[in-house]
Design an enzyme around this catalytic site. Sequence first.
Site, mmCIF file in Angstrom:
data_model
loop_
_atom_site.group_PDB
_atom_site.id
_atom_site.type_symbol
_atom_site.label_atom_id
_atom_site.label_comp_id
_atom_site.label_asym_id
_atom_site.label_seq_id
_atom_site.Cartn_x
_atom_site.Cartn_y
_atom_site.Cartn_z
ATOM 1 N N CYS A 97 39.948 39.980 39.853
ATOM 2 C CA CYS A 97 40.619 38.922 40.611
ATOM 3 C C CYS A 97 42.082 38.785 40.247
ATOM 4 C CB CYS A 97 39.891 37.596 40.441
ATOM 5 S SG CYS A 97 40.087 36.905 38.823
ATOM 6 N N CYS A 106 34.000 36.605 33.469
ATOM 7 C CA CYS A 106 34.430 35.479 34.309
ATOM 8 C C CYS A 106 33.222 34.658 34.748
ATOM 9 C CB CYS A 106 35.192 36.002 35.518
ATOM 10 S SG CYS A 106 35.741 34.685 36.614
#
Length: 359
Positions: free
Chosen positions: A197, A100
């Site tokens: 997340c 990410c």
Amino acid sequence: MENKKVIVGISGGVDSSVSALLLKQQGYDVTGVFMKNWEEDDTDEFCSAEQDIADAQAVCDSIGIPFKKINFAAEYWDNVFEHFLIEYKAGRTPNPDILCNKEIKFKAFLSYVHLLGGDYIATGHYAQTRLAADGSVQLVKGLDDNKDQTYFLYTLGQEQLRQTIFPIGNIEKSKVREIAKENNLVTFDKKDSTGICFIGERKFKEFLSKYLPAQKGEIHDENGIKIGMHDGLMYYTIGQRQGLGIGGVKDRPEVPWFAAKKDLENNVLIAVQGHDHPLLFKQSLQAIELSWVAGMAPADKFRCAAKVRYRQKDQSCEVEVNQDGSVNVTFDQPQRAITPGQSVVFYIDDVCLGGGVII
């Protein structure tokens, strides 16, 4: 600094809130941007995104800086999540936070920052940058050793680091919360987010089964004797104790069992007894997909320290770079639960050299 424009990734947490505040106090022209990287189904509560957006907005209003939202869900799906699924399907244990940072926060977001006319990007990571004697930028551990996040940032190169500010990298976490409280930021006592997340606090197994069909199979001991059944190899990671469901094996002492190896060909999980069983330890590893912060390895062969997981204490080792760019790493001491798919990250003192993916 005069009118230098900094775009801060605001997550709705305390670290990015204080990062934005400090930059504003230092005289930068600051804009806060919330990145939405995951589209929830209506029934899901994966990321408490609505609350995070509200907190991010409140912080920006309180500091007196503009607030924007950007949706990177498509980029995240294509460049992070699909890779994550491929890795799990192959029996490895990937680290999506590293991907990410590489694909979203320091690539897609950086491009967006350029569109906004920003000079710098800033994030709430516990890391620092330092100019080396040769003019290159070093990635340096955060001052708070317990919170240092360079492990997740090792894929960053020179171009990205030259455009990046880590405002809280030289501050202890407790001080960050103090600053937030003194300045009445709503996030001052907000719990640190844990987990990936897009999964958030939710049960990982339940989440993964939505995307990958699980194939049940047998659990064997190191001698090939069946001692139980597993729910699907992808649900287990090397060194794992919880959730194996092995108990009361005939003629075996009541000592905990740990996942030691995955036999993908036969869909068998190999488990061993005891936290310090020899099969859980290895003294060497090979890694691919190397990223070097300086743009290249320090040498063909060098000594340094390494971590094979986040928050592990630095381990002394020797690194040998192969012709194809992969590396062989030999540790001074055997390492427990080296896990394919995770990253090995290299350090000399407090400088992060780079890292790669363990195979």
